[in-house]
Motif scaffolding. Structure first.
Motif, PDB file in Angstrom:
ATOM      1  N   ASP A  76      71.677  77.943  25.617  1.00  0.00           N
ATOM      2  CA  ASP A  76      71.877  78.575  26.931  1.00  0.00           C
ATOM      3  C   ASP A  76      71.422  80.029  26.920  1.00  0.00           C
ATOM      4  O   ASP A  76      70.725  80.484  27.831  1.00  0.00           O
ATOM      5  N   ILE A  77      71.778  80.767  25.876  1.00  0.00           N
ATOM      6  CA  ILE A  77      71.362  82.171  25.785  1.00  0.00           C
ATOM      7  C   ILE A  77      69.851  82.278  25.572  1.00  0.00           C
ATOM      8  O   ILE A  77      69.178  83.088  26.196  1.00  0.00           O
ATOM      9  N   TYR A  78      69.327  81.418  24.695  1.00  0.00           N
ATOM     10  CA  TYR A  78      67.898  81.443  24.372  1.00  0.00           C
ATOM     11  C   TYR A  78      67.195  80.234  24.999  1.00  0.00           C
ATOM     12  O   TYR A  78      66.490  79.487  24.324  1.00  0.00           O
TER      13      TYR A  78
END
Length: 480
Positions: free
Chosen positions: A181-183
């Motif tokens: 989700d972050i990357y």
């Protein structure tokens, strides 16, 4: 190995606090996920006919080979020793498999009585043994300058064996796998590589019989994952990743099946699978004839990738694993880890040859059979074909084996392994009296063939009151 690499292997990354927390919880989640099965099973009209050859074949060779063979500490060395990507990638400059002989691999499998071979075309480290024009991390662009997969599939087909390729969508080089989700942009690049490389394999290497997935699906995504709900903790083992990223497995496998209509795949993606996977000696499990399944294990007591000092399992233990899986109505995929130079260790080749000699004599009780009708028990397991039931007595009684009643007329019995067998059928059951083996050596598997008047497939499963594994001593499951 170069000393500079040896120094770096245990130095590890400069990890953030959150990443350190992630590593702490990883150990508690990965073992559960490694043996997990999460894909639904196929339900199309051709599914049964597509996999019939595989169900009859029973026995295959797994080959783990890649850059990890060079340091010789197992296929998970990059992860286990936290080797930086740049340092690990330098191994490609040392990949000189001067003795790589795919014809010898195929001959080893054939001499072992195996009917199919599965090679790791790309493991979790991301190094591909095939050509990918959009990647620099391949055997073609390594010091080998060779497309390993094209030579492998040519040799296996020439030997009359079925061709299988292992493929892992997971790639440790992408932080997007661990934190999708972050990357997410990075995760999408990883997904693009997965779809692209799968299409490369399906398009340029002729007919593929098996694609053996690992490391894919929402089950593994993020290696179990780290969540913050009142404090950092691991995602529970029975919960899949539920974020916004998707592998789009059904899209990938739809393309694969359109290019390879007869291919069969295992259950380590989220797309419908043809068969389920059980991993490691300890995953033998119970009898299961409602769907196809396969036990995979290693020929050595160690990792799946090459380790120079790994102890080769005994002939008896391998026969017990093979017979135990087939008697539970499954297949058995036995792994070797090829050396850095491309050879399979001679001790492993010799052990496989011994297994092949056994199958040459007793293969009728294995190939083309189904498990049952007597369920596994203290005595061992049973298999059947047409009007013959094969009792595989792995734990031989001193004189007599008594089994529950058989709902078919017993015509005769004999022992392919050379014992004198006297069988008596009554309403109370079937009694088998075995004389001492004339050679004076008790075989690991005493086989008794029961000839009956009607097809064994008509007989309902018969409980032996002890549906427990009758296998060799269990080794610890090893990550693949």
């Amino acid at each position: 190995m170069k000393k500079s690499f040896e120094r770096t292997t245990r130095r590890g990354f400069a990890l953030s606090i959150r990443y350190i927390l992630f590593l702490l919880v990883l150990a508690s989640t990965i073992e559960g996920n490694a043996n997990g099965q999460w894909a639904p099973l196929v339900a199309d009209s051709s599914a049964a006919s597509r996999i019939q050859w595989w169900r009859d074949a029973k026995f295959g060779l797994f080959i783990h080979w890649g850059l990890y063979a060079i340091p010789g500490r197992g296929e998970w060395i990059q992860w286990d020793e936290q080797i930086p990507n740049g340092e690990y990638a330098k191994l490609a400059d040392e990949f000189h498999p001067e003795k790589f002989d795919p014809d010898a691999w195929a001959a080893t499998a054939k001499n072992a009585g195996m009917k199919y071979v599965v090679l790791t075309s790309r493991h979790h480290d991301g190094f591909a043994l095939f050509d990918d024009p959009k990647s620099n991390f391949t055997s073609v662009k390594s010091a080998a300058h060779k497309d390993i997969v094209v030579d492998y599939v040519t040799a296996v087909r020439k030997a009359g064996l079925r061709v299988g390729l292992y493929y892992s969508p997971l790639d440790w080089r992408y932080p997007g796998f661990f934190f999708p989700d972050i990357y997410q942009a990075n995760a999408l690049e990883m997904r693009d590589q997965y779809h692209r490389q799968l299409n490369e394999l399906a398009s340029h290497y002729g007919k593929l019989d098996i694609v053996w997935f690992d490391g894919g699906g929402a089950n593994w995504l993020g290696f179990g994952g780290v969540q913050f709900k009142g404090g950092w903790h691991a995602r529970p083992k029975d919960e899949n990743y539920t974020g916004t990223f998707s592998w789009k497995d059904e899209e990938a496998l739809s393309s694969l099946r359109s290019l390879q209509p007869s291919v069969i795949v295992n259950d380590r993606t989220d797309a419908p699978a043809d068969f389920r996977s059980r991993e490691g000696d300890g995953a033998m499990g119970a009898f299961e004839n409602h769907y196809p399944w396969e036990l995979c294990s290693t020929i050595t007591e160690g990792a799946w990738g090459y380790q120079p000092d790994a102890k080769v399992k005994s002939f008896d233990s391998i026969i017990r694993l093979l017979v135990g899986a087939v008697g539970r109505d499954g297949n058995f995929l036995l792994n070797v880890g090829a050396r850095p130079d491309g050879q399979i260790d001679p001790l492993q080749v010799q052990r496989l040859k011994e297994v092949g000699s056994w199958l040459h004599n007793y293969g009728d009780s294995i190939y083309g059979t189904r498990g049952g009708p007597y369920l596994p028990g203290d005595y061992g397991v049973s298999t059947y074909h047409d009007k013959t039931i094969y009792l595989h007595i792995l734990n031989r009684p001193e004189k007599r084996l008594r089994l529950p009643p058989l709902q078919a007329k017993l015509i005769s019995c004999s022992s392919p392994t050379g014992e004198h067998a006297q069988c008596t059928q009554t309403v109370a059951g079937v009694d088998i009296v075995l004389a001492e083996n004339p050679t004076g050596n008790a075989p690991v598997d005493t086989i008794v063939a029961l000839s009956i008047a009607s097809p064994a497939s008509d007989i309902a499963q018969i409980s032996t009151k002890a549906d427990t594994p009758a296998t060799a001593p269990v080794a610890a499951d090893i990550k693949k």
